[in-house]
Design a protein around this motif. Structure first.
Motif, PDB file in Angstrom:
ATOM      1  N   VAL B  83       0.842  -1.197   0.000  1.00  0.00           N
ATOM      2  CA  VAL B  83       0.000   0.000   0.000  1.00  0.00           C
ATOM      3  C   VAL B  83       0.878   1.247   0.000  1.00  0.00           C
ATOM      4  O   VAL B  83       1.913   1.293   0.654  1.00  0.00           O
ATOM      5  CB  VAL B  83      -0.950   0.001   1.226  1.00  0.00           C
ATOM      6  CG1 VAL B  83      -0.209   0.085   2.548  1.00  0.00           C
ATOM      7  CG2 VAL B  83      -1.955   1.152   1.135  1.00  0.00           C
ATOM      8  N   LEU B  84       0.453   2.246  -0.777  1.00  0.00           N
ATOM      9  CA  LEU B  84       1.118   3.550  -0.770  1.00  0.00           C
ATOM     10  C   LEU B  84       0.049   4.640  -0.712  1.00  0.00           C
ATOM     11  O   LEU B  84      -1.045   4.464  -1.246  1.00  0.00           O
ATOM     12  CB  LEU B  84       1.950   3.748  -2.042  1.00  0.00           C
ATOM     13  CG  LEU B  84       3.271   3.011  -2.127  1.00  0.00           C
ATOM     14  CD1 LEU B  84       3.932   3.281  -3.476  1.00  0.00           C
ATOM     15  CD2 LEU B  84       4.210   3.439  -0.990  1.00  0.00           C
ATOM     16  N   SER B  85       0.387   5.761  -0.124  1.00  0.00           N
ATOM     17  CA  SER B  85      -0.525   6.905  -0.108  1.00  0.00           C
ATOM     18  C   SER B  85      -0.452   7.630  -1.443  1.00  0.00           C
ATOM     19  O   SER B  85       0.640   7.943  -1.924  1.00  0.00           O
ATOM     20  CB  SER B  85      -0.126   7.905   0.981  1.00  0.00           C
ATOM     21  OG  SER B  85      -0.152   7.302   2.247  1.00  0.00           O
ATOM     22  N   VAL B  86      -1.610   7.913  -2.004  1.00  0.00           N
ATOM     23  CA  VAL B  86      -1.692   8.695  -3.240  1.00  0.00           C
ATOM     24  C   VAL B  86      -1.813  10.175  -2.893  1.00  0.00           C
ATOM     25  O   VAL B  86      -1.103  11.019  -3.440  1.00  0.00           O
ATOM     26  CB  VAL B  86      -2.912   8.245  -4.068  1.00  0.00           C
ATOM     27  CG1 VAL B  86      -3.164   9.206  -5.231  1.00  0.00           C
ATOM     28  CG2 VAL B  86      -2.716   6.824  -4.561  1.00  0.00           C
ATOM     29  N   GLU B  87      -2.728  10.466  -1.990  1.00  0.00           N
ATOM     30  CA  GLU B  87      -2.983  11.854  -1.598  1.00  0.00           C
ATOM     31  C   GLU B  87      -3.837  11.832  -0.357  1.00  0.00           C
ATOM     32  O   GLU B  87      -4.527  10.864  -0.077  1.00  0.00           O
ATOM     33  CB  GLU B  87      -3.688  12.621  -2.711  1.00  0.00           C
ATOM     34  CG  GLU B  87      -5.028  12.062  -3.135  1.00  0.00           C
ATOM     35  CD  GLU B  87      -6.214  12.478  -2.283  1.00  0.00           C
ATOM     36  OE1 GLU B  87      -6.206  13.590  -1.717  1.00  0.00           O
ATOM     37  OE2 GLU B  87      -7.168  11.690  -2.170  1.00  0.00           O
ATOM     38  N   PHE B  88      -3.780  12.951   0.365  1.00  0.00           N
ATOM     39  CA  PHE B  88      -4.707  13.132   1.488  1.00  0.00           C
ATOM     40  C   PHE B  88      -4.952  14.612   1.685  1.00  0.00           C
ATOM     41  O   PHE B  88      -4.144  15.454   1.275  1.00  0.00           O
ATOM     42  CB  PHE B  88      -4.170  12.502   2.779  1.00  0.00           C
ATOM     43  CG  PHE B  88      -2.744  12.809   3.099  1.00  0.00           C
ATOM     44  CD1 PHE B  88      -2.361  14.067   3.552  1.00  0.00           C
ATOM     45  CD2 PHE B  88      -1.763  11.832   2.947  1.00  0.00           C
ATOM     46  CE1 PHE B  88      -1.046  14.344   3.851  1.00  0.00           C
ATOM     47  CE2 PHE B  88      -0.431  12.120   3.234  1.00  0.00           C
ATOM     48  CZ  PHE B  88      -0.080  13.369   3.691  1.00  0.00           C
ATOM     49  N   LYS B  89      -6.090  14.886   2.286  1.00  0.00           N
ATOM     50  CA  LYS B  89      -6.423  16.252   2.668  1.00  0.00           C
ATOM     51  C   LYS B  89      -6.765  16.229   4.142  1.00  0.00           C
ATOM     52  O   LYS B  89      -7.448  15.315   4.626  1.00  0.00           O
ATOM     53  CB  LYS B  89      -7.643  16.725   1.876  1.00  0.00           C
ATOM     54  CG  LYS B  89      -7.920  18.197   2.093  1.00  0.00           C
ATOM     55  CD  LYS B  89      -9.365  18.391   2.378  1.00  0.00           C
ATOM     56  CE  LYS B  89      -9.739  19.841   2.292  1.00  0.00           C
ATOM     57  NZ  LYS B  89     -11.159  20.015   2.602  1.00  0.00           N
ATOM     58  N   VAL B  90      -6.276  17.238   4.842  1.00  0.00           N
ATOM     59  CA  VAL B  90      -6.487  17.327   6.281  1.00  0.00           C
ATOM     60  C   VAL B  90      -7.143  18.667   6.604  1.00  0.00           C
ATOM     61  O   VAL B  90      -6.658  19.712   6.152  1.00  0.00           O
ATOM     62  CB  VAL B  90      -5.136  17.227   7.027  1.00  0.00           C
ATOM     63  CG1 VAL B  90      -5.348  17.335   8.536  1.00  0.00           C
ATOM     64  CG2 VAL B  90      -4.426  15.925   6.688  1.00  0.00           C
ATOM     65  N   ASN B  91      -8.218  18.630   7.345  1.00  0.00           N
ATOM     66  CA  ASN B  91      -8.792  19.857   7.920  1.00  0.00           C
ATOM     67  C   ASN B  91      -8.450  19.895   9.399  1.00  0.00           C
ATOM     68  O   ASN B  91      -8.747  18.939  10.135  1.00  0.00           O
ATOM     69  CB  ASN B  91     -10.318  19.900   7.743  1.00  0.00           C
ATOM     70  CG  ASN B  91     -10.719  20.434   6.392  1.00  0.00           C
ATOM     71  OD1 ASN B  91     -10.688  19.694   5.416  1.00  0.00           O
ATOM     72  ND2 ASN B  91     -11.069  21.713   6.313  1.00  0.00           N
ATOM     73  N   LEU B  92      -7.862  20.997   9.810  1.00  0.00           N
ATOM     74  CA  LEU B  92      -7.449  21.169  11.203  1.00  0.00           C
ATOM     75  C   LEU B  92      -8.558  21.937  11.900  1.00  0.00           C
ATOM     76  O   LEU B  92      -8.857  23.083  11.539  1.00  0.00           O
ATOM     77  CB  LEU B  92      -6.122  21.925  11.214  1.00  0.00           C
ATOM     78  CG  LEU B  92      -5.073  21.164  10.375  1.00  0.00           C
ATOM     79  CD1 LEU B  92      -3.994  22.079   9.863  1.00  0.00           C
ATOM     80  CD2 LEU B  92      -4.505  20.001  11.178  1.00  0.00           C
ATOM     81  N   LEU B  93      -9.191  21.306  12.865  1.00  0.00           N
ATOM     82  CA  LEU B  93     -10.454  21.829  13.401  1.00  0.00           C
ATOM     83  C   LEU B  93     -10.292  22.645  14.674  1.00  0.00           C
ATOM     84  O   LEU B  93     -11.093  23.533  14.957  1.00  0.00           O
ATOM     85  CB  LEU B  93     -11.408  20.658  13.657  1.00  0.00           C
ATOM     86  CG  LEU B  93     -11.651  19.757  12.436  1.00  0.00           C
ATOM     87  CD1 LEU B  93     -12.445  18.531  12.850  1.00  0.00           C
ATOM     88  CD2 LEU B  93     -12.390  20.502  11.347  1.00  0.00           C
TER      89      LEU B  93
END
Lengths: 144, 144, 144, 144
Positions: B83-93
């Motif tokens: 498994v590899l990460s393609v992309e991610f988005k993070v919202n800091l709340l």
């Protein structure tokens, strides 16, 4: 793009703030370029920063890219501002190989409250050849 | 959601892979839950993991959330996958305050090539109260 | 999650605002649920809303998901607010097949300035079976 | 960046595929540039494409940006490929004002399976002045 600083002491303040980011010392990252709207953070590879295949962990790439974005945004804010990350998205383009990594952030759009910043992260080999390994698009907020 | 593992030794393999992620030892993170489609990674706060205000750096939140997402995806992949990460988005709340942080990832959609995963990161105080500090939505790829 | 409205006339205002979104009439979308923190917009499939394979275009999924997120954020804002989208990320999980599409948005974290919202978009077939076709994670800003 | 096409008939195939995207006819969008790795789609403003303040709806910006990204990715794929959007993130930088809108997509990294593409969307006024109103960073997948 040409960027205009509104805070004459932005560079000094960014250096002081960076020095307070204890994570940067832990991982060995350094602030390598500070200009209005453009920030670079450099990170030599270390075997204790890796994911399961020995490449730099995506979260560590993100650590230097996020701080570079935050300071790039800060560099265009008025005096007495504070910057926080709202969100970012990272695309991982290649295995994060390199002797050193450089996150280069540049402001896309600076606003009163929100600033949008892009960062490219490069892996640099022994001969100084750069390869783009990740790219970030994020939003920073100005608190004052 | 109910998740079905296809690799009978997924849990053991995830533990072995996690042990190879040297960054986890450096920051002090531990794999705290391994189930089909659901992974948790826990991280006690340390003063050397902080940004300029003393809160956990967003990149370190991302480090545990990304690995949790990767292993959650892996847990539903067939044997002999990678498994590899393609992309991610993070919202800091919220400011990342807490005595401990827990990244809880759960698969949203598992596909042959791509898996979409969501992770919530909680700050946990001395009394065990959890507060959501960040949320990630990411894409993982199966190589085989 | 339980959400608390602070603007007693939020529902009426959302209906009026939706009626001004001329794009919704063009594509045939309707506001199908208005509650504090939760909004649904429904869209019957039409052959003139398609991409090259005849499925609903991702941009049209995004159109209803974005408006659902914006109004979900608005529903928790104080009176005399205005809402704008800051950013959103969409993961496309399956081909967008369906007789009808429903975008269901729910607030993740409502703040004074920024609100983070998640939306799921479902394709619904002739027999009423729902399948998740896309998911959005976005940030909305309150202007006042 | 310099891009190399591997499919000699990519331009013709993109035009044919675009003509099948019925949504483009509904909103009045046109393919205005087709080169290896770079695609532009133009859209004259119309009052029936608006959000509540009369600006172009973010979902319609996304519609042209997403198709531009998809075809930019396609232009570098081998013959007999098919392209689908995996995910995209859009930052909305300014109110979408303009007489015409142009989405300009360019490939960041072209891979065997996944291609990462960036698109900028400009609003163009009566005098031809362009202003950046949104930026997209997305992932496309090659099916074959």
């Amino acid at each position: 793009m040409s960027h205009q600083a509104r805070n004459p002491s932005f560079a000094e303040e960014i250096k002081q703030s960076f020095a307070k980011q204890t994570i940067m010392e832990l991982i060995g990252a350094e602030l390598s370029r500070v200009e209005p709207g453009i920030i670079e953070i450099s990170l030599p590879y270390r075997a204790d920063l890796a994911q399961q295949h020995g490449y730099l962990h995506a979260g560590i790439l993100t650590t230097i890219a996020d701080s570079a974005c935050g300071y790039a945004a800060y560099s265009l804010m008025p005096p007495n501002s504070e910057v926080l990350s709202v969100e970012f998205k990272v695309n991982l383009l290649r295995p994060a190989k390199g002797q050193t990594f450089v996150a280069r952030a540049e402001v896309v759009k600076s606003g009163k409250t929100l600033t949008v910043v892009r960062a490219d992260v490069f892996g640099v080999d022994e001969d100084g050849r750069r390869e783009l390994v990740a790219t970030m698009l994020g939003t920073m907020i100005c608190l004052s």
